[in-house]
Design a protein around this motif. Structure first.
Motif, PDB file in Angstrom:
ATOM      1  N   GLU A 124       0.855  -1.187   0.000  1.00  0.00           N
ATOM      2  CA  GLU A 124       0.000   0.000   0.000  1.00  0.00           C
ATOM      3  C   GLU A 124       0.890   1.236   0.000  1.00  0.00           C
ATOM      4  OE1 GLU A 124      -3.867   1.815   2.431  1.00  0.00           O
ATOM      5  OE2 GLU A 124      -2.952  -0.104   3.011  1.00  0.00           O
ATOM      6  N   GLN A 125       0.472   2.272  -0.709  1.00  0.00           N
ATOM      7  CA  GLN A 125       1.295   3.474  -0.860  1.00  0.00           C
ATOM      8  C   GLN A 125       0.556   4.716  -0.377  1.00  0.00           C
ATOM      9  OE1 GLN A 125       2.143   3.340  -5.106  1.00  0.00           O
ATOM     10  NE2 GLN A 125       4.049   2.199  -4.762  1.00  0.00           N
ATOM     11  N   GLN A 126       1.337   5.714   0.000  1.00  0.00           N
ATOM     12  CA  GLN A 126       0.790   6.981   0.461  1.00  0.00           C
ATOM     13  C   GLN A 126       0.978   8.053  -0.607  1.00  0.00           C
ATOM     14  OE1 GLN A 126      -0.887   6.953   3.395  1.00  0.00           O
ATOM     15  NE2 GLN A 126      -0.332   4.758   3.399  1.00  0.00           N
ATOM     16  N   LEU A 127       0.298   9.175  -0.421  1.00  0.00           N
ATOM     17  CA  LEU A 127       0.384  10.281  -1.370  1.00  0.00           C
ATOM     18  C   LEU A 127       1.806  10.834  -1.452  1.00  0.00           C
ATOM     19  CD1 LEU A 127      -2.787  12.370  -0.435  1.00  0.00           C
ATOM     20  CD2 LEU A 127      -2.556  10.680  -2.240  1.00  0.00           C
ATOM     21  N   THR A 128       2.165  11.265  -2.653  1.00  0.00           N
ATOM     22  CA  THR A 128       3.401  12.020  -2.838  1.00  0.00           C
ATOM     23  C   THR A 128       3.024  13.501  -2.911  1.00  0.00           C
ATOM     24  OG1 THR A 128       3.277  11.958  -5.262  1.00  0.00           O
ATOM     25  CG2 THR A 128       4.341  10.095  -4.163  1.00  0.00           C
ATOM     26  N   GLY A 129       3.982  14.330  -3.214  1.00  0.00           N
ATOM     27  CA  GLY A 129       3.722  15.758  -3.273  1.00  0.00           C
ATOM     28  C   GLY A 129       2.732  16.163  -4.350  1.00  0.00           C
ATOM     29  N   THR A 130       2.549  15.321  -5.361  1.00  0.00           N
ATOM     30  CA  THR A 130       1.611  15.640  -6.441  1.00  0.00           C
ATOM     31  C   THR A 130       0.166  15.345  -6.059  1.00  0.00           C
ATOM     32  OG1 THR A 130       1.775  13.432  -7.414  1.00  0.00           O
ATOM     33  CG2 THR A 130       3.365  15.091  -8.164  1.00  0.00           C
ATOM     34  N   GLY A 131      -0.014  14.632  -4.951  1.00  0.00           N
ATOM     35  CA  GLY A 131      -1.359  14.200  -4.588  1.00  0.00           C
ATOM     36  C   GLY A 131      -1.708  12.835  -5.143  1.00  0.00           C
ATOM     37  N   LEU A 132      -0.719  12.180  -5.746  1.00  0.00           N
ATOM     38  CA  LEU A 132      -0.898  10.836  -6.270  1.00  0.00           C
ATOM     39  C   LEU A 132       0.052   9.877  -5.561  1.00  0.00           C
ATOM     40  CD1 LEU A 132      -1.019  11.595 -10.112  1.00  0.00           C
ATOM     41  CD2 LEU A 132      -2.956  10.960  -8.666  1.00  0.00           C
ATOM     42  N   THR A 133      -0.314   8.609  -5.511  1.00  0.00           N
ATOM     43  CA  THR A 133       0.600   7.598  -5.002  1.00  0.00           C
ATOM     44  C   THR A 133       1.678   7.356  -6.060  1.00  0.00           C
ATOM     45  OG1 THR A 133      -0.634   5.758  -5.965  1.00  0.00           O
ATOM     46  CG2 THR A 133      -1.284   6.477  -3.745  1.00  0.00           C
TER      47      THR A 133
END
Length: 255
Positions: A124-133
């Motif tokens: 499972e992944q979390q958001l990056t700075g772009t607002g996407l995983t």
């Protein structure tokens, strides 16, 4: 043994017994395998899917492709539409490329389908700075490489918390909307170029769902056929995904 060949008369009975035994074995096998086998053999179904990962509906019928061919074909027609040099398509029937490029005569729609394959071992992944995983960001970058700059939405730096259905993948940063506005036949054809490309590359990009033009494709379907999409508000062209392609990636984590 008698002169009239009485022992020979028992052979048809033995043959019938053998036939009944064989039918019994087949019936037992079908019962174990379940109704899916029978449904797969219904007239009109995609017989090619047993030997081909993808199929394209052409004017002369369905043509089977392996996944690499489907990826090469959809990439070629997408780049050609931009006037960019496309990959070699030797070995792929011209009718396939024509249908993917132009759509069905008079009515754009789903022409390519590929078997679904949802990986079950992704973290499972979390958001990056772009607002996407990271998976969704990789998908966006792959689309940009082939289709160039697009009109995108459904995500924002820091994430979003409204504007979509309950439990939407957009809230997790796993979904991107690609807009083709206004709703015209030309934009429908452009949208299907992208939708077909996404399905062909779904396995490599961990795509889960593609929704466009009242149709939905799911990586969780082993048959990989496009299905009708039931929008919560049938009169709303946005909720019917008539003006945009929705694509989301797998969540990952515990299955």
């Amino acid at each position: 043994m008698t002169a009239d060949g009485a022992p020979g008369r028992r052979r048809p009975a033995r043959a019938l017994l053998g036939l009944l035994l064989l039918l019994g074995i087949l019936a037992g096998a079908l019962a174990l395998l379940g109704p899916g086998v029978l449904s797969a053999l219904r007239p009109g179904d995609d017989w090619l899917r047993w030997g081909s990962e993808c199929t394209v509906e052409t004017a002369d019928g369905k043509v089977g492709l392996d996944r690499e061919e489907a990826q090469r074909a959809t990439t070629a027609v997408a780049l050609a539409a931009r006037g960019v040099k496309s990959p070699d398509t030797s070995g792929i029937e011209p009718a396939v490329l024509e249908r993917l490029a132009d759509g069905s005569p008079g009515d754009a729609g789903a022409s390519l389908a590929c078997r679904g394959s949802a990986a079950g071992d992704l973290p499972e992944q979390q958001l990056t700075g772009t607002g996407l995983t990271p998976r969704a960001e990789q998908l966006r970058e792959a689309m940009t490489e082939v289709f160039g700059d697009q009109s995108l939405g459904g995500f924002a730096p820091g994430g979003i918390g409204h504007g979509h259905g309950e439990e939407s993948a957009h809230y997790d940063g796993r979904a991107v909307d690609v807009f083709f506005r206004p709703v015209t036949e030309e934009n429908r054809r452009a949208g299907w170029l992208l939708a077909h490309w996404l399905v062909a590359h779904a396995e490599d990009l961990d795509v889960q769902y593609v929704i466009f033009d009242d149709r939905i494709w799911s990586a969780h379907s082993s048959r990989g056929q496009w299905q009708d999409y039931d929008a919560p508000e049938p009169a709303n062209e946005i909720l019917r995904h008539l003006d945009h392609v929705h694509v989301d990636v797998l969540r990952g984590g515990p299955v």
